[in-house]
Design an enzyme around this catalytic site. Sequence first.
Site, PDB file in Angstrom:
ATOM      1  N   ARG A  41       0.883  -1.177   0.000  1.00  0.00           N
ATOM      2  CA  ARG A  41       0.000   0.000   0.000  1.00  0.00           C
ATOM      3  C   ARG A  41       0.912   1.216   0.000  1.00  0.00           C
ATOM      4  NH1 ARG A  41      -5.334   1.600   1.927  1.00  0.00           N
ATOM      5  NH2 ARG A  41      -5.261   3.612   3.002  1.00  0.00           N
ATOM      6  N   HIS A  84      -7.044   1.346  -6.857  1.00  0.00           N
ATOM      7  CA  HIS A  84      -7.437   0.674  -5.611  1.00  0.00           C
ATOM      8  C   HIS A  84      -8.260  -0.557  -5.997  1.00  0.00           C
ATOM      9  CE1 HIS A  84      -7.979   0.036  -1.498  1.00  0.00           C
ATOM     10  NE2 HIS A  84      -8.541   1.171  -1.111  1.00  0.00           N
ATOM     11  N   GLN A  95     -10.476  -2.547  -3.376  1.00  0.00           N
ATOM     12  CA  GLN A  95     -11.670  -1.819  -2.946  1.00  0.00           C
ATOM     13  C   GLN A  95     -12.821  -2.048  -3.915  1.00  0.00           C
ATOM     14  OE1 GLN A  95     -12.306   0.233  -0.118  1.00  0.00           O
ATOM     15  NE2 GLN A  95     -14.350  -0.135  -0.935  1.00  0.00           N
ATOM     16  N   ASP A 147     -16.195   9.467  -2.442  1.00  0.00           N
ATOM     17  CA  ASP A 147     -14.987   9.342  -1.628  1.00  0.00           C
ATOM     18  C   ASP A 147     -14.653  10.735  -1.096  1.00  0.00           C
ATOM     19  OD1 ASP A 147     -12.724   8.344  -0.408  1.00  0.00           O
ATOM     20  OD2 ASP A 147     -11.596   8.022  -2.258  1.00  0.00           O
ATOM     21  N   CYS A 180     -15.752   4.112   0.245  1.00  0.00           N
ATOM     22  CA  CYS A 180     -14.614   3.271   0.642  1.00  0.00           C
ATOM     23  C   CYS A 180     -14.167   3.525   2.078  1.00  0.00           C
ATOM     24  CB  CYS A 180     -13.457   3.457  -0.331  1.00  0.00           C
ATOM     25  SG  CYS A 180     -12.798   5.141  -0.371  1.00  0.00           S
ATOM     26  N   ARG A 182     -14.284  -6.320   1.739  1.00  0.00           N
ATOM     27  CA  ARG A 182     -12.841  -6.221   1.472  1.00  0.00           C
ATOM     28  C   ARG A 182     -12.126  -7.468   1.956  1.00  0.00           C
ATOM     29  NH1 ARG A 182     -10.211  -1.326   1.441  1.00  0.00           N
ATOM     30  NH2 ARG A 182      -8.336  -2.614   1.244  1.00  0.00           N
TER      31      ARG A 182
END
Length: 304
Positions: A103, A130, A133, A222, A262, A290
């Site tokens: 990450r 991502h 996600q 987001d 998310c 997830r």
Amino acid sequence: MDKDLLKLLDLSTQDILSILDTADRLKAETKAGEKHDFPSGKILAMIFAKNSTRTRVSFEAGIYQLGGHGVFLSNSDSQLSRGEPISDTARVLSRYCDCIMIRTYEQEEVEELAKYATVPVINGLTDFAHPCQILGDLMTIREHKGKLEGLKATFIGDGNNVANSMIVGCLKVGMKVSIASPEGYHPDQKVLDFAAAYGDDIFQLFDDPKLAAAGADVIFTDVWASMGQESEAEKRRIAFEGYQVNDELMALANPNCMIQHCLPAHKGEEITEKVFEDHADEIFDEAENRLHVQKAVMYILMKR
């Protein structure tokens, strides 16, 4: 899916559906208390250049539930912070571990890690993509709606890593996609070029959130200032004025329209607290999933 999961652009429709089907099975086994058919003792190295709640806990819990172990490496825990090349780190960790999750900021760093690693590499997040996600989001939408193909997905806000992956993932599984973001905050041009090939009846980019939300079956949003963009927060609040997911916007969507966020959410900015709480079950199903999609990715990549 090849050796790695670096971005959804690399996956076929069948790859994505295979991950979702595997995630459904693993989730059902977990809920039933059944042991997964997976070789025990696998080691996952987890490199974190960015802080995390969901990525850290879901990957660490996931590898444990599969019968393996996760090794957490923050910036201060590895030699990357002291200048060791990512290529050397890749070759070392490949001797110790069965898979590497990272990450970080630059997509190029993930690509280089995968180039030199001899074990699978999973992109836990970059500034460009991502993928985990959106796989979790697609799993959640399919659970709630019973299908993916033919639904309309809308993203309201910053054309960031989540928007990039949402566009690619949703289009690849047969959904229509509309995006609303202000000038200067559009998704990555590579993603827009990919999407343009689907035609204007399947993909649309707007600067008006109301046009994008019309007829939506699921709305994504987001935060306006992502990690590393804190210094731009005030500038972005001004740029994104009018891009809030609220009751007025939801009234333009289809009945029973879902929300996907998310997390973490800045309630009162990109989404009102009322809309968030009205759709909290969907959002926290999304967060849970997830775990299951990442287990599915690890299962597919490490069981070969």
